[in-house]
Write a protein that holds these residues in place. Structure first.
Motif, PDB file in Angstrom:
ATOM      1  N   TYR A 177       0.958  -0.934  -0.010  1.00 58.49           N
ATOM      2  CA  TYR A 177       0.514  -0.090   0.201  1.00 58.49           C
ATOM      3  C   TYR A 177       0.710   1.411  -0.137  1.00 58.49           C
ATOM      4  CZ  TYR A 177      -3.172   3.852   0.635  1.00 58.49           C
ATOM      5  OH  TYR A 177      -3.676   4.870   0.498  1.00 58.49           O
ATOM      6  N   LEU A 178       1.762   1.476   0.582  1.00 60.77           N
ATOM      7  CA  LEU A 178       3.426   2.769   0.711  1.00 60.77           C
ATOM      8  C   LEU A 178       3.247   2.618  -0.784  1.00 60.77           C
ATOM      9  CD1 LEU A 178       4.788   1.809   4.372  1.00 60.77           C
ATOM     10  CD2 LEU A 178       2.739   3.487   3.844  1.00 60.77           C
ATOM     11  N   ILE A 181       1.624   4.998  -3.167  1.00 57.24           N
ATOM     12  CA  ILE A 181       1.136   6.072  -3.145  1.00 57.24           C
ATOM     13  C   ILE A 181       1.977   6.302  -2.785  1.00 57.24           C
ATOM     14  CG2 ILE A 181      -0.984   6.055  -1.466  1.00 57.24           C
ATOM     15  CD1 ILE A 181       0.996   5.810   1.448  1.00 57.24           C
ATOM     16  N   PHE A 190       1.784  12.124   3.337  1.00 56.12           N
ATOM     17  CA  PHE A 190       0.412  11.568   4.131  1.00 56.12           C
ATOM     18  C   PHE A 190      -0.739  12.390   3.804  1.00 56.12           C
ATOM     19  CE2 PHE A 190       3.811   9.348   5.534  1.00 56.12           C
ATOM     20  CZ  PHE A 190       3.393   7.858   4.983  1.00 56.12           C
ATOM     21  N   ALA A 193      -3.085  10.101   1.620  1.00 56.66           N
ATOM     22  CA  ALA A 193      -3.890   8.687   2.435  1.00 56.66           C
ATOM     23  C   ALA A 193      -5.064   8.052   2.577  1.00 56.66           C
ATOM     24  CB  ALA A 193      -2.176   8.264   2.960  1.00 56.66           C
ATOM     25  N   ASN A 219      -9.870  11.153   4.348  1.00 58.46           N
ATOM     26  CA  ASN A 219      -9.127  10.299   4.177  1.00 58.46           C
ATOM     27  C   ASN A 219      -9.573   9.243   4.974  1.00 58.46           C
ATOM     28  OD1 ASN A 219      -7.240  13.200   5.250  1.00 58.46           O
ATOM     29  ND2 ASN A 219      -6.266  12.146   3.874  1.00 58.46           N
TER      30      ASN A 219
END
Length: 305
Positions: A177-178, A181, A190, A193, A219
């Motif tokens: 996931y990181l 993004i 972030f 995110a 978010n």
């Protein structure tokens, strides 16, 4: 005064302790099954033996003096030690039977309790456990549970409460996931995110600001009041979420996000109704929980394959 070098009658000390916990001589007398004048004489005899006043009478109630405050922790420790010694006596633990209900958050019930209850099954197989897995407060005074594990200071009166420790709360996500993004490394990066939260109200957003994250309702594409659902979605790469570091660090599918930032401290309290001192099975479970919750979390082994 050094209470450790002072000898006194345990029955008098117990009368003092129960009076403190019950708040009055009359209530303590009922709890101990004795006449109020008899109880009063025992407390007075303890005061005379120690040479100090333990209570001040305020109206119809009693207030501990500074000497009484100093003594009560020592007497409580003596009572707990006596209970442990009794339980450890030959055959005593094995003979304890009955049901104990434990109220705990979903996370505590799913992660921390299994290993502890495995130990309980070994030392006291006659004790059955009912787990009330809830993220809301169980009313111990109404016997919704015998013992509660809570992450905040108890406010209900007439309960036995012990703070076990503070645990770091951290935020986590999967590496995939990181990567999706752009592998952000600062709180500002972030801003777009996805986070998995309890709800879209300001409470959770405010908690995230402690990590330096400026978030809005946008978010949070997914919310759930279930902590286990949140954690499952984080582990499956749907966004970023918060959990205590001992559990998060033990999960190989995720990594800490912004580990250099200060954590959120999550207190762990153990709470029981005051009769914990008179029920051997409840005291056994309370004492085991207090001891094991103070230790770092490690997953329960599934045994040999």
């Amino acid at each position: 005064m050094d209470w450790r070098t002072t000898k006194f009658d345990w029955n008098r000390a117990r009368a003092f302790l129960v009076t403190v916990e019950e708040g009055s001589l009359s209530a303590a007398a009922r709890q101990l099954g004795m006449a109020q004048p008899t109880l009063g004489r025992q407390v007075a005899a303890l005061e005379e033996e120690l040479g100090v006043a333990l209570f001040e009478r305020v109206g119809r109630g009693l207030t501990l003096t500074p000497s009484g405050l100093e003594l009560v922790d020592h007497v409580r420790a003596m009572g707990e030690a006596a209970s442990r010694m009794s339980l450890a006596a030959s055959g005593k633990v094995q003979s304890i039977e009955g049901t104990v209900s434990i109220s705990a958050s979903e996370v505590d019930a799913a992660f921390r309790l299994p290993k502890i209850l495995g130990q309980l099954r070994e030392i006291a197989p006659g004790v059955d456990v009912e787990i009330v897995a809830t993220n809301t407060e169980s009313d111990l005074r109404r016997r919704e549970a015998d013992i509660a594990i809570r992450n905040y200071r108890p406010t209900q009166p007439n309960l036995v409460a012990r703070k076990i420790r503070d645990i770091d709360g951290r935020i986590y996500a999967t590496p995939c996931y990181l990567e999706s993004i752009g592998n952000p490394v600062t709180p500002e990066e972030f801003g777009a995110a996805d986070f998995i939260g309890f709800n879209r109200t300001g409470e959770f957003i405010a908690a995230m600001t402690r990590f330096g994250l400026a978030l809005t309702q946008r978010n949070f594409p997914i919310v759930s009041e279930s902590h286990l659902v949140q954690w499952s979605h984080v582990r499956q790469g749907l966004g970023i979420g918060i959990i205590t570091a001992d559990i998060g660090d033990a999960e190989p599918a995720v990594v800490q996000v912004l580990p250099e930032l200060d954590p959120i401290l999550v207190p762990v309290w153990l709470v029981a109704h005051r009769e914990v001192h008179t029920s051997r099975r409840v005291w056994l479970v309370f004492d085991l929980l207090a001891r094991e919750l103070a230790r770092p979390y490690t997953p329960r082994s599934s045994g040999p394959a």
